[in-house]
Design a protein around this motif. Sequence first.
Motif, PDB file in Angstrom:
ATOM      1  N   MET A   1       0.848  -1.174   0.000  1.00  0.00           N
ATOM      2  CA  MET A   1       0.000   0.000   0.000  1.00  0.00           C
ATOM      3  C   MET A   1       0.893   1.237   0.000  1.00  0.00           C
ATOM      4  N   THR A   2       0.633   2.139  -0.911  1.00  0.00           N
ATOM      5  CA  THR A   2       1.475   3.330  -1.001  1.00  0.00           C
ATOM      6  C   THR A   2       0.883   4.532  -0.288  1.00  0.00           C
ATOM      7  N   GLU A   3      -0.460   4.561  -0.152  1.00  0.00           N
ATOM      8  CA  GLU A   3      -1.061   5.690   0.547  1.00  0.00           C
ATOM      9  C   GLU A   3      -2.327   5.262   1.271  1.00  0.00           C
ATOM     10  N   ILE A   4      -2.705   6.071   2.240  1.00  0.00           N
ATOM     11  CA  ILE A   4      -3.937   5.868   2.979  1.00  0.00           C
ATOM     12  C   ILE A   4      -4.648   7.218   3.047  1.00  0.00           C
ATOM     13  N   VAL A   5      -5.960   7.203   2.862  1.00  0.00           N
ATOM     14  CA  VAL A   5      -6.745   8.431   2.817  1.00  0.00           C
ATOM     15  C   VAL A   5      -7.648   8.504   4.045  1.00  0.00           C
ATOM     16  N   PHE A   6      -7.645   9.661   4.689  1.00  0.00           N
ATOM     17  CA  PHE A   6      -8.502   9.928   5.839  1.00  0.00           C
ATOM     18  C   PHE A   6      -9.494  11.027   5.497  1.00  0.00           C
ATOM     19  N   ALA A  20     -10.165   6.618   8.351  1.00  0.00           N
ATOM     20  CA  ALA A  20      -9.535   6.078   7.145  1.00  0.00           C
ATOM     21  C   ALA A  20     -10.595   5.451   6.254  1.00  0.00           C
ATOM     22  N   LEU A  21     -10.425   5.604   4.945  1.00  0.00           N
ATOM     23  CA  LEU A  21     -11.396   5.048   4.004  1.00  0.00           C
ATOM     24  C   LEU A  21     -11.256   3.543   3.835  1.00  0.00           C
ATOM     25  N   THR A  22     -10.045   3.019   3.862  1.00  0.00           N
ATOM     26  CA  THR A  22      -9.831   1.609   3.530  1.00  0.00           C
ATOM     27  C   THR A  22      -9.408   0.733   4.703  1.00  0.00           C
ATOM     28  N   GLU A  23      -9.203   1.316   5.855  1.00  0.00           N
ATOM     29  CA  GLU A  23      -8.778   0.565   7.039  1.00  0.00           C
ATOM     30  C   GLU A  23      -9.652   0.961   8.224  1.00  0.00           C
ATOM     31  N   SER A  24      -9.650   0.152   9.261  1.00  0.00           N
ATOM     32  CA  SER A  24     -10.398   0.468  10.481  1.00  0.00           C
ATOM     33  C   SER A  24      -9.551   1.340  11.396  1.00  0.00           C
ATOM     34  N   ILE A  25      -9.370   2.582  11.005  1.00  0.00           N
ATOM     35  CA  ILE A  25      -8.581   3.523  11.792  1.00  0.00           C
ATOM     36  C   ILE A  25      -9.434   4.764  12.005  1.00  0.00           C
ATOM     37  N   PHE A  26      -9.560   5.181  13.261  1.00  0.00           N
ATOM     38  CA  PHE A  26     -10.317   6.367  13.627  1.00  0.00           C
ATOM     39  C   PHE A  26      -9.564   7.076  14.745  1.00  0.00           C
ATOM     40  N   THR A  27      -9.523   8.400  14.683  1.00  0.00           N
ATOM     41  CA  THR A  27      -8.900   9.171  15.755  1.00  0.00           C
ATOM     42  C   THR A  27      -9.556  10.545  15.817  1.00  0.00           C
ATOM     43  N   GLN A  28      -9.281  11.255  16.890  1.00  0.00           N
ATOM     44  CA  GLN A  28      -9.838  12.596  17.057  1.00  0.00           C
ATOM     45  C   GLN A  28      -8.885  13.465  17.863  1.00  0.00           C
ATOM     46  N   CYS A  45       0.627   2.450  14.538  1.00  0.00           N
ATOM     47  CA  CYS A  45       0.115   1.348  15.369  1.00  0.00           C
ATOM     48  C   CYS A  45      -0.593   0.302  14.513  1.00  0.00           C
ATOM     49  N   HIS A  46      -1.342   0.744  13.521  1.00  0.00           N
ATOM     50  CA  HIS A  46      -2.102  -0.170  12.669  1.00  0.00           C
ATOM     51  C   HIS A  46      -1.184  -0.962  11.732  1.00  0.00           C
ATOM     52  N   PHE A  47      -0.072  -0.343  11.347  1.00  0.00           N
ATOM     53  CA  PHE A  47       0.911  -0.986  10.463  1.00  0.00           C
ATOM     54  C   PHE A  47       2.267  -1.013  11.164  1.00  0.00           C
ATOM     55  N   PRO A  48       2.458  -1.916  12.146  1.00  0.00           N
ATOM     56  CA  PRO A  48       3.722  -1.936  12.884  1.00  0.00           C
ATOM     57  C   PRO A  48       4.927  -2.298  12.013  1.00  0.00           C
TER      58      PRO A  48
END
Length: 60
Positions: A1-6, A20-28, A45-48
């Motif tokens: 994966m080259t990029e991740i979009v939030f 995140a659009l493609t992973e289960s990642i949420f933050t605030q 953390c999601h991609f150690p």
Amino acid sequence: MTEIVFIVEDDPDNGYTARALTESIFTQAEDIETLREMIRDAVHCHFPNEENRPCRILLK
């Protein structure tokens, strides 16, 4: 994966949220600068394994 979009949105209670659009990642966070740091931490953390980690993080 080259990029991740939030997707970044205003939080009605206070601050901002990012999902995140493609992973289960949420933050605030309370401000955009802190949100950027929280997103970086969440991605690490999601991609150690650095080999699997996206090299670009895009905020929309």
